[in-house]
Design a protein around this motif. Sequence first.
Motif, PDB file in Angstrom:
ATOM      1  N   THR A 176      72.314  14.146  22.557  1.00  0.00           N
ATOM      2  CA  THR A 176      71.669  13.196  23.462  1.00  0.00           C
ATOM      3  C   THR A 176      72.257  13.386  24.858  1.00  0.00           C
ATOM      4  OG1 THR A 176      73.303  11.471  22.958  1.00  0.00           O
ATOM      5  CG2 THR A 176      71.248  11.451  21.697  1.00  0.00           C
ATOM      6  N   ALA A 177      71.403  13.407  25.856  1.00  0.00           N
ATOM      7  CA  ALA A 177      71.864  13.457  27.237  1.00  0.00           C
ATOM      8  C   ALA A 177      72.155  12.029  27.703  1.00  0.00           C
ATOM      9  CB  ALA A 177      70.796  14.101  28.113  1.00  0.00           C
ATOM     10  N   ARG A 178      72.562  11.880  28.960  1.00  0.00           N
ATOM     11  CA  ARG A 178      72.667  10.542  29.528  1.00  0.00           C
ATOM     12  C   ARG A 178      71.290   9.890  29.482  1.00  0.00           C
ATOM     13  NH1 ARG A 178      77.136  10.181  33.508  1.00  0.00           N
ATOM     14  NH2 ARG A 178      75.743   9.273  35.055  1.00  0.00           N
ATOM     15  N   ALA A 179      71.272   8.581  29.273  1.00  0.00           N
ATOM     16  CA  ALA A 179      70.038   7.795  29.182  1.00  0.00           C
ATOM     17  C   ALA A 179      69.229   8.139  27.931  1.00  0.00           C
ATOM     18  CB  ALA A 179      69.184   7.940  30.434  1.00  0.00           C
ATOM     19  N   GLN A 180      69.898   8.627  26.885  1.00  0.00           N
ATOM     20  CA  GLN A 180      69.217   8.914  25.624  1.00  0.00           C
ATOM     21  C   GLN A 180      70.033   8.369  24.453  1.00  0.00           C
ATOM     22  OE1 GLN A 180      68.500  13.135  25.262  1.00  0.00           O
ATOM     23  NE2 GLN A 180      67.076  13.196  26.997  1.00  0.00           N
ATOM     24  N   GLN A 181      69.351   8.079  23.351  1.00  0.00           N
ATOM     25  CA  GLN A 181      69.994   7.722  22.095  1.00  0.00           C
ATOM     26  C   GLN A 181      69.092   8.190  20.961  1.00  0.00           C
ATOM     27  OE1 GLN A 181      70.324   3.420  22.068  1.00  0.00           O
ATOM     28  NE2 GLN A 181      68.151   3.132  21.627  1.00  0.00           N
ATOM     29  N   ALA A 197      74.857  10.648  25.952  1.00  0.00           N
ATOM     30  CA  ALA A 197      75.811  11.712  26.261  1.00  0.00           C
ATOM     31  C   ALA A 197      76.702  12.044  25.066  1.00  0.00           C
ATOM     32  CB  ALA A 197      76.659  11.318  27.469  1.00  0.00           C
ATOM     33  N   THR A 198      76.064  12.317  23.944  1.00  0.00           N
ATOM     34  CA  THR A 198      76.786  12.529  22.680  1.00  0.00           C
ATOM     35  C   THR A 198      76.236  13.761  21.969  1.00  0.00           C
ATOM     36  OG1 THR A 198      77.250  10.169  22.411  1.00  0.00           O
ATOM     37  CG2 THR A 198      77.269  11.506  20.413  1.00  0.00           C
ATOM     38  N   LEU A 216      82.077  15.391  16.368  1.00  0.00           N
ATOM     39  CA  LEU A 216      81.467  14.449  17.305  1.00  0.00           C
ATOM     40  C   LEU A 216      82.124  14.531  18.675  1.00  0.00           C
ATOM     41  CD1 LEU A 216      79.617  11.861  17.801  1.00  0.00           C
ATOM     42  CD2 LEU A 216      81.700  10.548  17.292  1.00  0.00           C
ATOM     43  N   GLU A 217      81.278  14.530  19.699  1.00  0.00           N
ATOM     44  CA  GLU A 217      81.760  14.315  21.064  1.00  0.00           C
ATOM     45  C   GLU A 217      80.878  13.239  21.672  1.00  0.00           C
ATOM     46  OE1 GLU A 217      81.822  16.567  25.350  1.00  0.00           O
ATOM     47  OE2 GLU A 217      82.352  17.760  23.576  1.00  0.00           O
ATOM     48  N   GLY A 218      81.484  12.142  22.112  1.00  0.00           N
ATOM     49  CA  GLY A 218      80.724  11.023  22.636  1.00  0.00           C
ATOM     50  C   GLY A 218      80.910   9.808  21.758  1.00  0.00           C
ATOM     51  N   GLU A 219      79.823   9.089  21.487  1.00  0.00           N
ATOM     52  CA  GLU A 219      79.918   7.860  20.700  1.00  0.00           C
ATOM     53  C   GLU A 219      78.824   7.813  19.641  1.00  0.00           C
ATOM     54  OE1 GLU A 219      80.656   3.087  21.293  1.00  0.00           O
ATOM     55  OE2 GLU A 219      79.710   4.197  22.933  1.00  0.00           O
ATOM     56  N   ALA A 220      79.202   7.375  18.445  1.00  0.00           N
ATOM     57  CA  ALA A 220      78.228   7.261  17.361  1.00  0.00           C
ATOM     58  C   ALA A 220      78.687   6.202  16.375  1.00  0.00           C
ATOM     59  CB  ALA A 220      78.044   8.603  16.646  1.00  0.00           C
TER      60      ALA A 220
END
Length: 378
Positions: A176-181, A197-198, A216-220
């Motif tokens: 996911t880029a910024r502003a995406q989930q 951003a994950t 994982l890199e980012g948040e989940a």
Amino acid sequence: MVNQEELIKIIQRIEQGNASVEDLRVYNAWCNQQQEDEADTADLPAKEQQMFREINRRIDRKIPPLKSWLRIAAAAVVFAACLTGVIRWMHPSRKQGPEIVAAPHPDIAPGTNMATLVLVDGRRILLSEAGNGKLADQKGTVITKTTDSTLVYQLAVSAPANHPAAAGGAFNTLITARAQQYGIILPDGSKVWLNAATSLKFPVNFNGLKERRVELEGEAYFEVAKDARKPFIVHSGRQDIKVLGTHFNVSSYKDEPEARTTLLEGSVKINGRQTLKPGEQAKVDRRGVVAISKVNADASVAWKNGYFEFNDENVYEIMTKVARWYDVQVIYEGDMPLDKMKGAMSRFQNVSGVLGIMEATGLFSFRIDGKKIYVTRT
């Protein structure tokens, strides 16, 4: 406008925790109409009337008590947003936060359900442009995109039970880029929700492997399917999180000083040493030092449920999250006050609503220029 029968079904799905993004948007629009028409809920069944009254009652509180509010959290926050900010925003220097008054900023839309899937052979699938249904067949695993913007990995019926694809290095990556989930169901049935951003790297199936390891890199947020014979491990750069079956949130961004793992259900072990209990959070710094503390675990998954919640965070910490979700650059003009603030707000509103809430503290003013947000101390 939505009819009464449809509205009742939407409210029921919200109460049960099964509401879609579209359900919440429809409910939000209905809330707006209620305010404009000053209508009541007399025509709704008693259960739905009670829920509506409960939402109003909770909105009037200073800080939403999330532990007892989990079933209607998303609905209440969306409803608060449509009331132009009756949820209150507080910081220690004030006895009571002011009512939210949105400032007249240019609008930047919030993030959406979008992501990119990278297959074994390097092909990249932009999921916002891909149709629903079967996307690919990877080493005996069928990849499907559902109507509610979720990827589902499932071992093909014809594939042998001991298919060695994963052991052979067949990995996919969801980004996911910024502003995406986005959400995904892994081959073992584990569910993962990716914040902005994950990236999540995972085997196309877990057969032939001694463990279910993902990177994982980012948040989940993870809901791991139980398998006592095959532990599930999340590697996030600063930590290895080992579980058998549990619910937990991991935040491990490279631009943040700590990686945080928050446990909601079950148990996990951090780096093979410390074990977390529900309601605890492990912070791992860049030196690998682990610190465990009791936290409001529900707040850590507020993003998944459709809202921001900030607990004793300063403007830099808050705006880091805002920047990721709205894909903006934040520029600070001068020194900023470091007051710790608390509050909750919908992630479905445009950025002007978020900035208006923060401006209501009297600490900051904001200026939007394209995709840049300038922050000034007041």
